[in-house]
Design a protein around this motif. Sequence first.
Motif, mmCIF file in Angstrom:
data_model
loop_
_atom_site.group_PDB
_atom_site.id
_atom_site.type_symbol
_atom_site.label_atom_id
_atom_site.label_comp_id
_atom_site.label_asym_id
_atom_site.label_seq_id
_atom_site.Cartn_x
_atom_site.Cartn_y
_atom_site.Cartn_z
ATOM 1 N N ARG A 48 -2.178 4.053 0.908
ATOM 2 C CA ARG A 48 -2.104 1.994 1.406
ATOM 3 C C ARG A 48 -2.712 1.662 2.278
ATOM 4 N NH1 ARG A 48 4.088 0.379 0.387
ATOM 5 N NH2 ARG A 48 4.428 0.875 -1.367
ATOM 6 N N TYR A 83 2.136 5.844 8.387
ATOM 7 C CA TYR A 83 2.578 4.427 8.770
ATOM 8 C C TYR A 83 1.355 3.899 9.872
ATOM 9 C CZ TYR A 83 3.850 -0.068 9.684
ATOM 10 O OH TYR A 83 4.194 -1.725 9.466
ATOM 11 N N HIS A 84 0.139 3.272 9.535
ATOM 12 C CA HIS A 84 -0.735 2.742 10.648
ATOM 13 C C HIS A 84 -1.098 3.704 11.618
ATOM 14 C CE1 HIS A 84 0.846 -1.128 10.613
ATOM 15 N NE2 HIS A 84 0.270 -1.023 8.890
ATOM 16 N N SER A 138 0.861 -3.604 -1.081
ATOM 17 C CA SER A 138 2.418 -3.113 -1.519
ATOM 18 C C SER A 138 3.049 -4.751 -2.541
ATOM 19 C CB SER A 138 3.100 -2.554 -0.398
ATOM 20 O OG SER A 138 4.411 -2.722 -0.772
ATOM 21 N N THR A 139 3.911 -5.104 -2.872
ATOM 22 C CA THR A 139 4.152 -6.024 -3.334
ATOM 23 C C THR A 139 5.587 -6.497 -2.634
ATOM 24 O OG1 THR A 139 5.631 -4.991 -5.264
ATOM 25 C CG2 THR A 139 3.610 -5.859 -5.797
ATOM 26 N N GLU A 140 6.012 -5.382 -1.598
ATOM 27 C CA GLU A 140 6.988 -5.531 -1.103
ATOM 28 C C GLU A 140 6.308 -6.461 0.102
ATOM 29 O OE1 GLU A 140 8.645 -2.299 0.293
ATOM 30 O OE2 GLU A 140 9.224 -1.491 -2.169
ATOM 31 N N ASP A 141 5.408 -6.870 0.552
ATOM 32 C CA ASP A 141 5.003 -7.161 1.445
ATOM 33 C C ASP A 141 4.575 -8.794 1.407
ATOM 34 O OD1 ASP A 141 4.934 -4.977 2.958
ATOM 35 O OD2 ASP A 141 2.819 -3.607 2.540
ATOM 36 N N PRO A 142 4.777 -9.615 2.147
ATOM 37 C CA PRO A 142 3.936 -11.148 1.282
ATOM 38 C C PRO A 142 2.162 -11.427 2.279
ATOM 39 C CG PRO A 142 4.776 -10.448 4.075
ATOM 40 C CD PRO A 142 4.894 -9.751 3.395
ATOM 41 N N ASP A 178 -3.280 -1.765 5.729
ATOM 42 C CA ASP A 178 -2.371 -3.060 5.193
ATOM 43 C C ASP A 178 -3.021 -4.628 5.443
ATOM 44 O OD1 ASP A 178 -3.837 -3.729 7.717
ATOM 45 O OD2 ASP A 178 -2.998 -1.332 8.974
ATOM 46 N N LYS A 179 -3.085 -5.508 5.424
ATOM 47 C CA LYS A 179 -3.334 -6.800 5.505
ATOM 48 C C LYS A 179 -4.949 -6.851 5.975
ATOM 49 C CE LYS A 179 -1.921 -11.568 5.637
ATOM 50 N NZ LYS A 179 -1.159 -12.489 5.934
ATOM 51 N N VAL A 219 -3.149 -7.425 0.459
ATOM 52 C CA VAL A 219 -1.854 -6.395 1.313
ATOM 53 C C VAL A 219 -2.078 -4.892 -0.268
ATOM 54 C CG1 VAL A 219 -0.628 -7.717 1.718
ATOM 55 C CG2 VAL A 219 -0.078 -7.941 0.341
#
Length: 233
Positions: free
Chosen positions: A93, A179-180, A65-69, A95-96, A63
């Motif tokens: 960014r 986003y996405h 972002s540090t906000e995402d797991p 996404d995963k 990921v």
Amino acid sequence: MALGYCASRREAEGWIADGRLSLTDGTVLEDDPRIEPARLKADGEPLDPAPLTLILHKPVGFVCSTEDPGRLVYDLLPARFRRRDPVLSVAGRLDKDTSGLVLMTDDGQLLHKIISPKRKVEKLYQATLARPLRGDEAAIFASGTLTLQGEKTPCKPAGLRAVSDDGKQVEVRLTEGRYHQVRRMLAAVGNHVETLHRAQIGGLDLGQLGPGDWRALTEADLKAIFAEQVSKE
């Protein structure tokens, strides 16, 4: 702070005392002279430039972002990069579940220039679809009228083309960064993205970088990011 890194004077003196700083000719520093950064090495390696901009081939599963797991793209970089001030930020960014080209920089002006919609920096994505294209999707993408679920403003015109005989392998070209966005645009025309890869930003591609690999950008690389945009103006 020195050369983009946070370090106290005591820490810097400790590096000298431990013999971790040397000149390019191999001479170990024994005091604190004023030396040009280009002549210095830390732990035998040349000092990182300041500002620093790099290109990374992000693998699936990481990921931005540090906000995402999950595992962070920063885990793919040298640990010392986490100490840079200002910090390295991702310019656009992924996404995963998306792989491909990621740019990271601590140059705020460059970051804004890359991600600003006004600059119209094009991004090229390669996608594998669950179903073949029907045939009308490219016209819908190019129309500038496609509105994503939950949004009121339509997407700007985008490029879409099939690159395989079965119509499941496609390329998408965007100048936005919603986003996405690629996944949602293809969902809006009745399809589903199974794999997604960003292959290019502007005129810059991954070249020979394998998944997880990175390198610092050169001046030529930085110019290449905006090369295609300039050629279209």
